[in-house]
Design an enzyme around this catalytic site. Structure first.
Site, PDB file in Angstrom:
ATOM      1  N   SER A 174       0.785  -1.229   0.000  1.00 14.45           N
ATOM      2  CA  SER A 174       0.000   0.000   0.000  1.00 14.45           C
ATOM      3  C   SER A 174       0.819   1.282   0.000  1.00 14.45           C
ATOM      4  O   SER A 174       0.258   2.375  -0.012  1.00 14.45           O
ATOM      5  CB  SER A 174      -0.972   0.010   1.186  1.00 14.45           C
ATOM      6  OG  SER A 174      -0.294   0.194   2.402  1.00 14.45           O
ATOM      7  N   LYS A 215      -5.085   4.002   9.874  1.00 10.56           N
ATOM      8  CA  LYS A 215      -4.299   4.952   9.093  1.00 10.56           C
ATOM      9  C   LYS A 215      -4.858   6.363   9.214  1.00 10.56           C
ATOM     10  O   LYS A 215      -4.105   7.345   9.260  1.00 10.56           O
ATOM     11  CB  LYS A 215      -4.253   4.511   7.631  1.00 10.56           C
ATOM     12  CG  LYS A 215      -3.442   3.235   7.421  1.00 10.56           C
ATOM     13  CD  LYS A 215      -3.440   2.788   5.968  1.00 10.56           C
ATOM     14  CE  LYS A 215      -2.578   1.544   5.786  1.00 10.56           C
ATOM     15  NZ  LYS A 215      -2.524   1.106   4.373  1.00 10.56           N
TER      16      LYS A 215
END
Length: 264
Positions: free
Chosen positions: A133, A176
């Site tokens: 990612s 996140k």
């Protein structure tokens, strides 16, 4: 009994607690910030990651290791450090290819990649890192270096990149997002495939953040380098969402030294 007189309570002086004297009452801070830069310099972009302890910022740093002459251009390439796992190493090679193609599309005369030996590093080298990612973050760091442009202030991003420039969904959206808030990032880039995950987050986690959901790297480029995109007549796609800042985020930062492994 009823005849007893009530004792008068002594009035105590009020205690004023401020940022300056907080340590006197609660001791040294248990957690520290991940933020390395007030404004990331050229070649550096803030990414987002998560591990077993929660979310964390993950800076991608790129620099020129060696400027090559025309006779040395066969040595052009990308070297990576930062204790990256196999998946993350593959992501860096995909990012390198996508960055070269993107630069050709926006500035065909720029021969930066063919004339440079590059070094990409992910700080906290003692912490193992893996996962796909950080792909769009790597591409953006390389393009920042190639164009000598800083990315916009307070930007953080996460997303897997494919060889054709598609941006794929990632995990750990909540963790996140909390990490981004903790480090004062205000503008976030997530894959379009994670839009539903964002909408399911509590209000206090989303509050005050502008989020962009992207499907291709061209959309990332327009957000990260708005002046460059405007010059190319490629305006920022109006898919950002802003949530009014109503609730102060109280999620504590996770102890950096306790990390065992970070998933990008």
């Amino acid at each position: 009994g009823r005849g007893r007189k009530k004792k008068k309570r002594k009035k105590r002086d009020p205690v004023m607690v401020s940022a300056k004297n907080l340590r006197d009452y609660v001791g040294k801070p248990l957690f520290t910030s991940d933020k390395l830069y007030d404004h990331t310099p050229v070649g550096v972009v803030m990414g987002l990651a998560f591990n077993q302890l929660g979310g964390a910022t993950l800076y991608i740093e790129a620099t020129v290791a060696d400027a090559l002459s025309s006779s040395e251009q066969g040595r052009a390439g990308l070297h990576t450090t930062g204790q990256l796992g196999d998946v993350m190493k593959e992501s860096s090679q995909i990012a390198y290819t996508v960055a070269k193609r993107t630069l050709r599309a926006h500035d065909p005369s720029n021969e930066f990649f063919s004339a440079s030996s590059l070094h990409m590093h992910v700080p906290e080298g003692a912490t193992p890192k893996d996962g796909p990612s950080a792909g769009i973050t790597m591409v953006t760091a390389l393009l920042s270096l190639a164009t000598h442009q800083q990315v916009r202030r307070d930007l953080a991003m996460t997303g897997e990149i494919t060889l054709t420039g598609r941006v794929l969904p990632i995990g750990g959206v909540k963790e996140k997002t909390i990490a981004a808030r903790r480090e004062m990032a205000k503008v976030l880039i997530f894959p379009k495939g994670n839009e539903k995950d964002w909408e399911e987050l509590p209000e206090q986690v989303r509050a005050g953040l502008a989020v962009h959901f992207v499907e291709t790297y061209e959309e990332v480029y327009a957000i990260a380098f708005p002046e460059e995109a405007q010059a190319d007549n490629k305006p920022e796609k109006p898919n950002n969402r802003v949530v009014d800042d109503q609730v102060e985020d109280n999620d504590a930062a996770q102890e950096k030294t306790a990390r065992k492994s970070t998933a990008a």
